[in-house]
Scaffold this motif. Structure first.
Motif, PDB file in Angstrom:
ATOM      1  N   GLU A 198      30.332  40.547  42.715  1.00 36.03           N
ATOM      2  CA  GLU A 198      31.434  41.158  41.977  1.00 36.03           C
ATOM      3  C   GLU A 198      32.730  40.643  42.583  1.00 36.03           C
ATOM      4  OE1 GLU A 198      30.230  45.350  39.903  1.00 36.03           O
ATOM      5  OE2 GLU A 198      31.216  45.418  41.862  1.00 36.03           O
ATOM      6  N   ILE A 199      33.649  40.225  41.719  1.00 35.69           N
ATOM      7  CA  ILE A 199      34.866  39.550  42.162  1.00 35.69           C
ATOM      8  C   ILE A 199      36.069  40.177  41.469  1.00 35.69           C
ATOM      9  CG2 ILE A 199      36.071  37.330  42.245  1.00 35.69           C
ATOM     10  CD1 ILE A 199      33.254  36.026  41.935  1.00 35.69           C
ATOM     11  N   TRP A 200      37.059  40.541  42.250  1.00 40.11           N
ATOM     12  CA  TRP A 200      38.334  40.987  41.678  1.00 40.11           C
ATOM     13  C   TRP A 200      39.201  39.763  41.417  1.00 40.11           C
ATOM     14  CZ3 TRP A 200      38.902  45.458  39.593  1.00 40.11           C
ATOM     15  CH2 TRP A 200      38.330  46.605  40.123  1.00 40.11           C
ATOM     16  N   LEU A 201      39.560  39.523  40.173  1.00 43.75           N
ATOM     17  CA  LEU A 201      40.585  38.537  39.852  1.00 43.75           C
ATOM     18  C   LEU A 201      41.937  39.226  40.022  1.00 43.75           C
ATOM     19  CD1 LEU A 201      39.253  36.737  36.644  1.00 43.75           C
ATOM     20  CD2 LEU A 201      38.723  36.323  39.042  1.00 43.75           C
ATOM     21  N   LEU A 202      42.781  38.639  40.829  1.00 39.13           N
ATOM     22  CA  LEU A 202      44.073  39.244  41.128  1.00 39.13           C
ATOM     23  C   LEU A 202      45.164  38.566  40.310  1.00 39.13           C
ATOM     24  CD1 LEU A 202      43.703  39.406  45.015  1.00 39.13           C
ATOM     25  CD2 LEU A 202      43.012  41.118  43.324  1.00 39.13           C
ATOM     26  N   PHE A 203      46.015  39.368  39.719  1.00 36.78           N
ATOM     27  CA  PHE A 203      47.141  38.820  38.969  1.00 36.78           C
ATOM     28  C   PHE A 203      48.247  38.450  39.957  1.00 36.78           C
ATOM     29  CE2 PHE A 203      44.745  40.743  35.667  1.00 36.78           C
ATOM     30  CZ  PHE A 203      45.064  40.071  34.489  1.00 36.78           C
ATOM     31  N   GLU A 204      47.917  37.462  40.790  1.00 40.12           N
ATOM     32  CA  GLU A 204      48.857  36.971  41.791  1.00 40.12           C
ATOM     33  C   GLU A 204      48.336  35.642  42.318  1.00 40.12           C
ATOM     34  OE1 GLU A 204      47.611  38.728  46.017  1.00 40.12           O
ATOM     35  OE2 GLU A 204      48.197  40.311  44.603  1.00 40.12           O
ATOM     36  N   ASN A 205      49.216  34.871  42.930  1.00 34.75           N
ATOM     37  CA  ASN A 205      48.833  33.645  43.627  1.00 34.75           C
ATOM     38  C   ASN A 205      49.869  33.366  44.715  1.00 34.75           C
ATOM     39  OD1 ASN A 205      51.038  32.475  42.293  1.00 34.75           O
ATOM     40  ND2 ASN A 205      49.759  31.574  40.680  1.00 34.75           N
ATOM     41  N   ALA A 206      49.899  32.147  45.217  1.00 35.56           N
ATOM     42  CA  ALA A 206      50.809  31.830  46.317  1.00 35.56           C
ATOM     43  C   ALA A 206      52.277  31.989  45.932  1.00 35.56           C
ATOM     44  CB  ALA A 206      50.541  30.412  46.814  1.00 35.56           C
ATOM     45  N   ASP A 207      52.581  31.907  44.637  1.00 36.46           N
ATOM     46  CA  ASP A 207      53.961  32.064  44.182  1.00 36.46           C
ATOM     47  C   ASP A 207      54.368  33.520  44.012  1.00 36.46           C
ATOM     48  OD1 ASP A 207      54.314  29.311  44.111  1.00 36.46           O
ATOM     49  OD2 ASP A 207      53.514  29.166  42.076  1.00 36.46           O
ATOM     50  N   GLY A 208      53.402  34.443  44.146  1.00 35.16           N
ATOM     51  CA  GLY A 208      53.726  35.856  44.019  1.00 35.16           C
ATOM     52  C   GLY A 208      52.906  36.534  42.933  1.00 35.16           C
ATOM     53  N   PRO A 209      53.136  37.817  42.710  1.00 34.23           N
ATOM     54  CA  PRO A 209      52.384  38.568  41.693  1.00 34.23           C
ATOM     55  C   PRO A 209      52.908  38.317  40.289  1.00 34.23           C
ATOM     56  CG  PRO A 209      53.931  40.015  42.798  1.00 34.23           C
ATOM     57  CD  PRO A 209      54.043  38.685  43.495  1.00 34.23           C
ATOM     58  N   PHE A 210      52.016  38.457  39.303  1.00 30.74           N
ATOM     59  CA  PHE A 210      52.415  38.381  37.894  1.00 30.74           C
ATOM     60  C   PHE A 210      51.581  39.404  37.116  1.00 30.74           C
ATOM     61  CE2 PHE A 210      49.883  34.694  39.202  1.00 30.74           C
ATOM     62  CZ  PHE A 210      48.665  34.928  38.553  1.00 30.74           C
ATOM     63  N   PRO A 211      51.806  40.709  37.353  1.00 26.69           N
ATOM     64  CA  PRO A 211      50.996  41.750  36.713  1.00 26.69           C
ATOM     65  C   PRO A 211      51.095  41.690  35.193  1.00 26.69           C
ATOM     66  CG  PRO A 211      52.976  42.686  37.683  1.00 26.69           C
ATOM     67  CD  PRO A 211      52.903  41.273  38.165  1.00 26.69           C
ATOM     68  N   LEU A 212      50.043  42.201  34.549  1.00 23.80           N
ATOM     69  CA  LEU A 212      50.024  42.296  33.093  1.00 23.80           C
ATOM     70  C   LEU A 212      50.592  43.663  32.723  1.00 23.80           C
ATOM     71  CD1 LEU A 212      49.067  40.738  30.550  1.00 23.80           C
ATOM     72  CD2 LEU A 212      46.924  42.037  30.715  1.00 23.80           C
ATOM     73  N   HIS A 213      51.819  43.648  32.214  1.00 18.63           N
ATOM     74  CA  HIS A 213      52.520  44.902  31.938  1.00 18.63           C
ATOM     75  C   HIS A 213      52.068  45.505  30.606  1.00 18.63           C
ATOM     76  CE1 HIS A 213      55.319  43.154  34.976  1.00 18.63           C
ATOM     77  NE2 HIS A 213      55.404  44.425  35.347  1.00 18.63           N
ATOM     78  N   PRO A 214      52.310  46.804  30.412  1.00 17.67           N
ATOM     79  CA  PRO A 214      51.937  47.445  29.150  1.00 17.67           C
ATOM     80  C   PRO A 214      52.493  46.687  27.951  1.00 17.67           C
ATOM     81  CG  PRO A 214      52.589  49.093  30.755  1.00 17.67           C
ATOM     82  CD  PRO A 214      52.893  47.765  31.381  1.00 17.67           C
ATOM     83  N   GLY A 215      51.620  46.471  26.966  1.00 19.45           N
ATOM     84  CA  GLY A 215      52.003  45.752  25.757  1.00 19.45           C
ATOM     85  C   GLY A 215      51.876  44.248  25.848  1.00 19.45           C
ATOM     86  N   GLU A 216      51.681  43.701  27.052  1.00 19.59           N
ATOM     87  CA  GLU A 216      51.574  42.249  27.217  1.00 19.59           C
ATOM     88  C   GLU A 216      50.155  41.761  26.974  1.00 19.59           C
ATOM     89  OE1 GLU A 216      55.136  41.183  30.383  1.00 19.59           O
ATOM     90  OE2 GLU A 216      53.045  41.304  31.095  1.00 19.59           O
TER      91      GLU A 216
END
Length: 499
Positions: A198-216
């Motif tokens: 089981e793997i968590w894909l994170l909405f982030e990388n070396a450049d920083g976070p990029f969360p998926l906001h409501p409605g996106e």
């Protein structure tokens, strides 16, 4: 006594919950276990002593597969509750859609492709996600599971214990595409089992976070590889989030003459055939099988299964040279005069070195499955890490009985031998052009390590004693020719009298 609309709505929710629970023939304790709640909480909700929460309602709907009925009763209750507390009630983010626990994600489209390559299966999954909730999404859970023999769990479990799935072989990668920009995604391991990750894909990388906001909306893509020796003849997709369209593709060599079919199952229904057909079309030398469905129910599992009516032809295997020595070299096995074969191998420090040891054993096992291209070793076959230029005290021995599991040797040493010996022909992947008569004990006792660092003594007899002794010699810097009686000649493989 007059009850309020809010109380009546809570009673309607409890009644709907009880109706679906009893319809599924689940006790309150069983339902609580499936939902991840304390049994007393389920009892209190059904007894109207506790009011339902959004998380509880989502989990109950998902587990009981109620077709939205439980969620609808909760929405009716929640709207009345909010009307009492707030004159401006919150509108649901996705009218008509109930959402699974802990997330507001919807899968608008999933496309999963499994491709059979020369020596591995490659899986690629694309999911178009919509955050229909009210909170940013910062991670997304994916699962990787293998089952070599799905109809024989005991055999599969033994196989995967000896040949566990590793992250090194998966070559796992993940990307996020938000409409033109493709960003690599960091990931983190949640569970690591022999046949299951089981793997968590994170909405982030070396450049920083990029969360998926409501409605996106965004498309998530991930891919991995699994060796053919670990992947069974099936490809399953489980619907764990509300999904509007699911498409599955199987891409295999047409020369294998594949037969493909499918089944589906859910928490409330037994296994049955797919309700929509699988379509085949050929593209060059590939057979492509496509299947899709719209609005699949939550917790439904769809499985494509297949049988190859022909063996994998040589043309689809990795190219190897014509002469045995050329083919040995193409496999990456060192020749007999390599200096690495004359040095004692470095022992593992277990359990600290367990991940490295598993990777070495996995590589040895994969090459053994291809070694029959050199010669059909009907008496069994082994391979030691130094033969691949790896300074590690690990070897794998495949018995003559192909149904028997391979023997894994870590840090082995011979502690006893029988006085009785016999002389038989031996060969070696590092000495593949010749065979020779080698005297060996009819029984040997070998002390070797387990993954956790504990040690055990195993006794081997007759053919297995010979195979194991050969590999232990490799780990001690000796070749089988060192054991031959002086003056006995080597026999070219073309003149070898054995099978």
């Amino acid at each position: 006594m007059t009850t309020s609309p809010l109380e009546r709505a809570a009673e309607s929710f409890a009644a709907e919950l009880a109706r679906h629970r009893t319809g599924r023939r689940l006790s309150k304790k069983q339902l609580a276990t499936l939902m991840g709640f304390d049994p007393s909480y389920v009892s209190h909700v059904e007894g109207r002593r506790h009011r339902p929460t959004e998380d509880f309602a989502r989990r109950a709907e998902a587990v009981l597969d109620a077709g939205g009925a439980i969620w609808q009763r909760f929405r009716e209750y929640d709207q009345l509750r909010q009307a009492r507390a707030n004159p401006t009630p919150r509108e649901p983010a996705a009218p008509g859609q109930w959402l699974p626990p802990g997330t507001g994600l919807l899968v608008e489209r999933e496309t999963a492709t499994l491709t059979l390559l020369d020596d591995a299966y490659r899986c690629e999954v694309r999911r178009q996600l919509w955050n229909a909730g009210t909170e940013p999404v910062t991670r997304y859970l994916v699962r990787v599971a293998v089952d070599r023999w799905p109809d024989d769990p005991g055999r599969s479990n033994r196989h995967h214990r000896e040949h566990p799935l590793t992250f090194a072989e998966l070559q796992f990668r993940a990307l996020r595409d938000d409409g033109g920009t493709r960003d690599a995604m960091h990931w983190r391991v949640r569970h690591d089992r022999d046949a299951y990750k089981e793997i968590w894909l994170l909405f982030e990388n070396a450049d920083g976070p990029f969360p998926l906001h409501p409605g996106e909306r965004a498309e998530v893509e991930y891919a991995y590889r699994v060796g053919r020796e670990k992947w069974g003849p099936w490809f399953q997709r489980a619907v764990r989030l509300p999904t509007r369209h699911l498409a599955v593709r199987l891409d295999v060599p047409a020369a294998l003459d594949p037969r493909v079919w499918g089944v589906e199952t859910s928490l409330s229904a037994d296994e049955g055939p797919l309700r929509t057909p699988i379509r085949r079309h050929d593209r060059g030398d590939r057979a492509i099988f496509d299947w899709s469905t719209d609005d699949p129910p939550l917790n439904t599992r769809y499985r494509l299964q297949w049988r190859f009516r022909r063996e994998l032809p040589d043309a689809t295997r990795p190219a190897v040279g014509g002469r045995p020595a050329d083919r040995r070299r193409d496999l990456g096995v060192l020749p007999r005069d390599a200096e690495a074969l004359r040095r004692p191998a470095r022992p593992f420090d277990l359990p600290r070195d367990e991940p490295a040891a598993r990777e070495v054993v996995d590589r040895l096992t994969g090459l053994l499955d291809r070694a029959d291209e050199l010669h059909p070793f009907h008496a069994g076959l082994g391979l030691a890490a130094p033969q691949l230029g790896i300074d590690a005290a690990a070897a794998v021995v495949r018995p003559a009985d192909r149904a028997a599991p391979p023997v894994v040797l870590l840090n082995p040493r011979v502690v006893d031998t029988s006085p009785d010996t016999d002389e038989q022909y031996e060969g070696c992947l590092s000495y593949v052009d010749h065979r020779g008569l080698v005297p060996r004990p009819l029984r040997i006792d070998v002390e070797h390590a387990r993954w956790d660092g504990s040690r055990v003594i195993t006794s081997f007899a007759h053919g297995m004693a010979r195979l194991v002794a050969h590999e232990v010699d490799h780990l001690e810097g000796r070749l089988w020719t060192d054991r031959m009686t002086p003056g006995v000649p080597l026999v070219p493989v073309e003149e070898y009298p054995g099978p």
